[in-house]
Design an enzyme around this catalytic site. Sequence first.
Site, mmCIF file in Angstrom:
data_model
loop_
_atom_site.group_PDB
_atom_site.id
_atom_site.type_symbol
_atom_site.label_atom_id
_atom_site.label_comp_id
_atom_site.label_asym_id
_atom_site.label_seq_id
_atom_site.Cartn_x
_atom_site.Cartn_y
_atom_site.Cartn_z
ATOM 1 N N GLN A 75 0.847 -1.204 0.000
ATOM 2 C CA GLN A 75 0.000 0.000 0.000
ATOM 3 C C GLN A 75 0.878 1.247 0.000
ATOM 4 O O GLN A 75 1.772 1.369 0.848
ATOM 5 C CB GLN A 75 -0.944 0.056 1.201
ATOM 6 C CG GLN A 75 -1.959 1.196 0.994
ATOM 7 C CD GLN A 75 -2.813 1.512 2.195
ATOM 8 O OE1 GLN A 75 -2.298 1.942 3.233
ATOM 9 N NE2 GLN A 75 -4.110 1.331 2.064
ATOM 10 N N CYS A 105 -6.586 7.561 4.672
ATOM 11 C CA CYS A 105 -5.909 7.866 5.938
ATOM 12 C C CYS A 105 -6.379 9.226 6.486
ATOM 13 O O CYS A 105 -6.296 10.237 5.801
ATOM 14 C CB CYS A 105 -4.386 7.858 5.750
ATOM 15 S SG CYS A 105 -3.535 8.172 7.307
ATOM 16 N N LYS A 143 -8.134 2.013 -1.662
ATOM 17 C CA LYS A 143 -8.865 1.910 -0.391
ATOM 18 C C LYS A 143 -9.360 3.294 0.000
ATOM 19 O O LYS A 143 -8.549 4.230 0.121
ATOM 20 C CB LYS A 143 -7.960 1.326 0.699
ATOM 21 C CG LYS A 143 -8.651 1.127 2.043
ATOM 22 C CD LYS A 143 -7.824 0.206 2.937
ATOM 23 C CE LYS A 143 -8.452 0.000 4.299
ATOM 24 N NZ LYS A 143 -8.153 1.095 5.242
ATOM 25 N N ASN A 204 -15.149 -2.932 4.614
ATOM 26 C CA ASN A 204 -14.280 -2.828 5.798
ATOM 27 C C ASN A 204 -14.905 -1.897 6.840
ATOM 28 O O ASN A 204 -15.578 -0.936 6.499
ATOM 29 C CB ASN A 204 -12.897 -2.303 5.362
ATOM 30 C CG ASN A 204 -12.030 -1.850 6.521
ATOM 31 O OD1 ASN A 204 -11.722 -0.659 6.646
ATOM 32 N ND2 ASN A 204 -11.639 -2.759 7.382
ATOM 33 N N GLY A 205 -14.646 -2.233 8.104
ATOM 34 C CA GLY A 205 -15.074 -1.390 9.215
ATOM 35 C C GLY A 205 -15.889 -2.166 10.230
ATOM 36 O O GLY A 205 -16.929 -2.741 9.898
ATOM 37 N N ARG A 229 -8.758 -4.235 13.122
ATOM 38 C CA ARG A 229 -8.496 -4.465 14.551
ATOM 39 C C ARG A 229 -9.050 -5.809 15.018
ATOM 40 O O ARG A 229 -8.505 -6.424 15.938
ATOM 41 C CB ARG A 229 -9.096 -3.312 15.369
ATOM 42 C CG ARG A 229 -8.349 -2.007 15.155
ATOM 43 C CD ARG A 229 -9.145 -0.834 15.659
ATOM 44 N NE ARG A 229 -10.384 -0.683 14.922
ATOM 45 C CZ ARG A 229 -11.366 0.124 15.253
ATOM 46 N NH1 ARG A 229 -11.250 0.875 16.324
ATOM 47 N NH2 ARG A 229 -12.466 0.203 14.503
#
Length: 312
Positions: A75, A105, A143, A204-205, A229
């Site tokens: 990435q 980000c 992403k 994602n998330g 995570r």
Amino acid sequence: MEVCTLAVGNTQVKNNVFLAPMAGYTDYSLRKLQLEMGAGLTFTELVSAKGLMYGGAGSKELLYSGEEIKDTAAQIFGADAFFLRAACESEYLKDFKIVDINMGCPVPKVFKNGEGSALLTDIKKAENIIKECVKSGKIITVKIRTGQKKGDDVATDFAMMSENAGASLITVHGRVREDYYSGEPDFNAIERAKRAVKIPVIANGGIFTEEDAINMIERTGADGVMLARGAIANPFLVSKLTKTPINITLKDYMLKHIKLFSKRVEDKRAAMEFRKFVPYYFKGMTGVKELKLALLKAENTAEIIELLSKNL
Ligand SMILES: Cc1cc2nc3c(=O)[nH]c(=O)nc-3n(C[C@H](O)[C@H](O)[C@H](O)COP(=O)(O)O)c2cc1C
């Protein structure tokens, strides 16, 4: 959820359960462990394209992927299409088939430079970056987040633009920049993006359990999930989702982790790196307060190995 191989550009990835890029966490050690757990694809943490081109040794180290490079995407981040393309074409990324561009980000240092999630405010610039990187011949993936602030949803526009610009997959982190990493993901935004394109969309998330992954797929129709995570806090989640048979306890996993660190970096640093994972690994465990404290103070890997071996 249905676990299946996924065509990404002209390559096939083993399955649609990915390990997310996470700065400070997804170094080679964690990526290797999670590939053993069955992850279909892992990502290096974000690496500055400019930093790489100016020869930063740190950036190169972040890219180290050993034999696992075949299941690893690099990435990169930046705001300048020239540097991002140059990074894709550079010696450093030579052995990576897939290069992911970070457009999510939220960190101020990155955002202020027009990088990461700042690109979500400038779709033309983001498009130019993708088009230039595609010219490198790499499989380019992107992403993103769903926007900057509550109520935003740029995911569909970005998914369509990315597909048209030549990207082969898009991951949507269903949160906006101001959410950072908290709150429920915006399932609808991911679902709309998924419906708008033919390239795979990865959701994602907030995936911390098997149920979260199933719910994510049911509500979004996404082609796969990316665990962040959740994969750190529950090292076996990927193996459960992918039904990968494993014969390893959490203690063995932790021992393997510290040993992998110590092979790659100087001993004191390996201990420091491992210490970051202690709160995750011991979360919810009872009767381990003293062990946790001792691990958090450990200055070398031998001490950590002894503490884990004797006390678990
Ligand atoms: C400590 C940390 C570091 C992260 N670093 C990156 C990164 O380098 N690149 C990236 O695209 N996302 C990064 N992320 C975001 C994750 O990839 C993911 O999108 C986010 O954590 C949401 O997933 P989760 O709720 O399942 O954790 C990071 C997240 C965390 C918590």
